[in-house]
Motif scaffolding. Sequence first.
Motif, mmCIF file in Angstrom:
data_model
loop_
_atom_site.group_PDB
_atom_site.id
_atom_site.type_symbol
_atom_site.label_atom_id
_atom_site.label_comp_id
_atom_site.label_asym_id
_atom_site.label_seq_id
_atom_site.Cartn_x
_atom_site.Cartn_y
_atom_site.Cartn_z
ATOM 1 N N GLY A 52 0.519 0.505 -4.261
ATOM 2 C CA GLY A 52 -0.257 0.564 -3.167
ATOM 3 C C GLY A 52 -1.053 -0.512 -2.809
ATOM 4 O O GLY A 52 -1.072 -1.637 -3.291
ATOM 5 N N CYS A 53 -2.316 -0.360 -2.275
ATOM 6 C CA CYS A 53 -3.138 -1.201 -1.861
ATOM 7 C C CYS A 53 -3.805 -2.162 -2.760
ATOM 8 O O CYS A 53 -4.038 -1.561 -3.755
ATOM 9 N N CYS A 54 -3.413 -3.341 -2.885
ATOM 10 C CA CYS A 54 -4.135 -4.275 -3.757
ATOM 11 C C CYS A 54 -5.658 -4.299 -4.123
ATOM 12 O O CYS A 54 -5.896 -4.488 -5.365
ATOM 13 N N PHE A 55 -6.446 -3.840 -3.433
ATOM 14 C CA PHE A 55 -7.827 -3.260 -3.686
ATOM 15 C C PHE A 55 -8.089 -2.113 -3.879
ATOM 16 O O PHE A 55 -8.939 -2.062 -5.000
ATOM 17 N N CYS A 56 -7.621 -1.163 -3.412
ATOM 18 C CA CYS A 56 -8.006 0.452 -3.731
ATOM 19 C C CYS A 56 -6.962 1.308 -4.354
ATOM 20 O O CYS A 56 -7.266 2.399 -4.694
ATOM 21 N N GLY A 57 -5.922 0.737 -4.018
ATOM 22 C CA GLY A 57 -4.657 1.574 -4.477
ATOM 23 C C GLY A 57 -4.180 2.382 -3.686
ATOM 24 O O GLY A 57 -3.126 3.447 -4.030
ATOM 25 N N ASN A 58 -4.559 2.681 -2.563
ATOM 26 C CA ASN A 58 -4.294 3.683 -1.609
ATOM 27 C C ASN A 58 -2.583 3.274 -1.223
ATOM 28 O O ASN A 58 -2.235 2.183 -0.988
ATOM 29 N N LEU A 59 -2.099 4.525 -1.312
ATOM 30 C CA LEU A 59 -0.402 4.336 -1.255
ATOM 31 C C LEU A 59 -0.089 4.342 0.446
ATOM 32 O O LEU A 59 0.922 4.133 0.573
ATOM 33 N N GLN A 60 -1.092 4.490 1.237
ATOM 34 C CA GLN A 60 -1.041 4.349 2.681
ATOM 35 C C GLN A 60 -1.081 2.942 3.189
ATOM 36 O O GLN A 60 -1.765 2.473 3.968
ATOM 37 N N VAL A 61 -0.217 2.100 2.611
ATOM 38 C CA VAL A 61 -0.102 0.727 3.125
ATOM 39 C C VAL A 61 0.301 0.347 4.286
ATOM 40 O O VAL A 61 1.299 0.881 4.899
ATOM 41 N N THR A 62 -0.521 -0.432 5.062
ATOM 42 C CA THR A 62 -0.102 -0.869 6.482
ATOM 43 C C THR A 62 -0.034 -2.199 6.862
ATOM 44 O O THR A 62 0.512 -2.628 7.929
ATOM 45 N N LYS A 63 -0.295 -2.987 5.890
ATOM 46 C CA LYS A 63 -0.487 -4.638 6.250
ATOM 47 C C LYS A 63 0.002 -5.441 5.154
ATOM 48 O O LYS A 63 -0.370 -4.897 3.834
ATOM 49 N N MET A 64 0.792 -6.327 5.177
ATOM 50 C CA MET A 64 0.994 -7.296 3.992
ATOM 51 C C MET A 64 0.324 -8.554 4.586
ATOM 52 O O MET A 64 0.237 -9.072 5.345
ATOM 53 N N VAL A 65 -0.578 -9.011 3.298
ATOM 54 C CA VAL A 65 -1.414 -9.991 3.722
ATOM 55 C C VAL A 65 -1.328 -10.857 2.520
ATOM 56 O O VAL A 65 -1.282 -10.567 1.466
ATOM 57 N N HIS A 66 -0.685 -12.383 2.720
ATOM 58 C CA HIS A 66 -0.057 -13.175 1.689
ATOM 59 C C HIS A 66 0.773 -12.528 0.466
ATOM 60 O O HIS A 66 0.246 -12.497 -0.374
#
Length: 81
Positions: A52-66
């Motif tokens: 999921g999100c690299c910061f909070c783990g949320n599986l609703q990923v919306t963006k790829m940043v680097h």
Amino acid sequence: MMKSTGMLRKVDDLGRIVLPKELRDNLEINSADSIEIFTDGGRIVLQKYAPGCCFCGNLQVTKMVHEKKVCRSCVELIGGR
């Protein structure tokens, strides 16, 4: 909620178990997939790994940043658009 499958497997000398094909098929687990292992009291819980999100783990990923997955909340928190 936990649901019994009625399937039993023995642990081998190396501590391995085999996940039945029917279970792998139902949960869409393939041979190269990673499995997360959790404990819950006296239980072992296996779950197909879904990054999921690299910061909070949320599986609703919306963006790829680097090449990192980031959810909408974290994008807003860090001020990205």
